[in-house]
Design a protein around this motif. Structure first.
Motif, PDB file in Angstrom:
ATOM      1  N   ARG A   1       1.764  -3.888   1.716  1.00  0.00           N
ATOM      2  CA  ARG A   1       0.701  -3.877   0.481  1.00  0.00           C
ATOM      3  C   ARG A   1       1.311  -2.797  -0.579  1.00  0.00           C
ATOM      4  O   ARG A   1       2.227  -1.855  -0.292  1.00  0.00           O
ATOM      5  CB  ARG A   1      -0.597  -2.953   1.189  1.00  0.00           C
TER       6      ARG A   1
ATOM      7  N   GLU B   1      -5.222  -4.660  -5.458  1.00  0.00           N
ATOM      8  CA  GLU B   1      -4.165  -4.360  -4.422  1.00  0.00           C
ATOM      9  C   GLU B   1      -3.651  -5.725  -4.020  1.00  0.00           C
ATOM     10  O   GLU B   1      -4.448  -6.552  -3.828  1.00  0.00           O
ATOM     11  CB  GLU B   1      -4.923  -3.678  -3.223  1.00  0.00           C
TER      12      GLU B   1
ATOM     13  N   GLU C   1       3.054  -1.803   6.597  1.00  0.00           N
ATOM     14  CA  GLU C   1       1.831  -1.078   7.543  1.00  0.00           C
ATOM     15  C   GLU C   1       2.036  -1.371   8.988  1.00  0.00           C
ATOM     16  O   GLU C   1       1.250  -1.649   9.566  1.00  0.00           O
ATOM     17  CB  GLU C   1       0.476  -1.729   6.933  1.00  0.00           C
TER      18      GLU C   1
ATOM     19  N   SER D   1      -0.407  -1.119  -4.184  1.00  0.00           N
ATOM     20  CA  SER D   1      -1.625  -0.846  -5.049  1.00  0.00           C
ATOM     21  C   SER D   1      -1.324  -1.291  -6.678  1.00  0.00           C
ATOM     22  O   SER D   1      -0.194  -1.038  -7.125  1.00  0.00           O
ATOM     23  CB  SER D   1      -2.175   0.535  -5.029  1.00  0.00           C
TER      24      SER D   1
ATOM     25  N   LEU E   1      -8.569  -7.883  -3.772  1.00  0.00           N
ATOM     26  CA  LEU E   1      -7.434  -7.940  -3.080  1.00  0.00           C
ATOM     27  C   LEU E   1      -6.812  -9.374  -3.173  1.00  0.00           C
ATOM     28  O   LEU E   1      -7.663 -10.654  -3.182  1.00  0.00           O
ATOM     29  CB  LEU E   1      -7.817  -7.833  -1.426  1.00  0.00           C
TER      30      LEU E   1
ATOM     31  N   GLU F   1      -1.560  -7.756  -0.906  1.00  0.00           N
ATOM     32  CA  GLU F   1      -1.021  -7.763   0.414  1.00  0.00           C
ATOM     33  C   GLU F   1      -0.170  -8.865   0.680  1.00  0.00           C
ATOM     34  O   GLU F   1      -0.297 -10.010   0.101  1.00  0.00           O
ATOM     35  CB  GLU F   1      -2.326  -7.944   1.412  1.00  0.00           C
TER      36      GLU F   1
ATOM     37  N   HIS G   1      -3.137 -11.832  -2.127  1.00  0.00           N
ATOM     38  CA  HIS G   1      -2.220 -12.141  -1.057  1.00  0.00           C
ATOM     39  C   HIS G   1      -0.939 -12.779  -1.657  1.00  0.00           C
ATOM     40  O   HIS G   1      -1.186 -13.575  -2.388  1.00  0.00           O
ATOM     41  CB  HIS G   1      -2.782 -13.039  -0.035  1.00  0.00           C
TER      42      HIS G   1
ATOM     43  N   ARG H   1       3.387  -6.497   7.758  1.00  0.00           N
ATOM     44  CA  ARG H   1       2.226  -6.504   6.962  1.00  0.00           C
ATOM     45  C   ARG H   1       2.645  -5.394   5.811  1.00  0.00           C
ATOM     46  O   ARG H   1       3.016  -4.342   6.237  1.00  0.00           O
ATOM     47  CB  ARG H   1       0.908  -5.911   7.564  1.00  0.00           C
TER      48      ARG H   1
END
Length: 161
Positions: A157, A117, A138, A159, A81, A119, A83, A155
């Motif tokens: 995201r 992914e 989200e 993929s 993950l 975020e 950011h 928020r």
């Protein structure tokens, strides 16, 4: 306009600091109450030296100046993950491909580093931009900036796999 996207260095700290301080107040004023901006802007409109020298933060140069910046960092716990971090476009250069160039570079570099992914804690202002770049919302969140000071965000995201 020809843009060069490159990793930022310590030599870019003053220019990115000036870019954040100039652009964020102008770009965010239509989507946030003055009471939010008066407490948040002094905290979010400053370059973070450790981030700018981490190797995954980039600047976009064009017309002889830094017109945008942004990057990504790996999550401390979930290694796949990433950011999105501190993305900004010069308020005088919006809608000229600067943000798209920075974020496209981030997506490529993060994917090459094994991130599956990403975020993003988007401002209300930038939510349509991130959505156009393939991020899904989200929902709303509060970003804690300091004890007693938070900043409303969305928020999001995406993929990469």
């Amino acid at each position: 306009m020809e843009l060069l996207v490159r990793p930022s260095t310590a030599a870019d700290i003053a220019a990115v600091d000036a870019l954040l301080a100039r652009a964020y107040p102008k770009l965010l004023k239509h989507d946030y109450a003055p009471s939010v901006l008066v407490t948040a802007l002094p905290l979010i409109s400053r370059a973070q030296p450790a981030l700018l020298t981490c190797g995954t933060y980039y600047v976009a140069e064009g017309d002889g100046a830094i017109l945008g910046a942004g990057g990504w960092t790996r999550d401390r716990s979930l290694k796949e993950l990433g950011h999105i971090r501190h993305v900004v476009t010069d308020d005088r250069a919006v809608r000229r491909g600067v943000g798209r160039a920075i974020l496209s570079h981030i997506l490529i570099q993060a994917g090459a580093a094994g991130i599956t992914e990403l975020e993003c804690w988007s401002t209300f202002t930038a939510e349509p931009f991130y959505a156009a770049m393939g991020f899904r919302s989200e929902g709303p969140m509060e970003v804690a900036l300091q004890p007693g000071i938070s900043f409303p965000a969305i928020r999001m995201r995406q993929s990469l796999s």
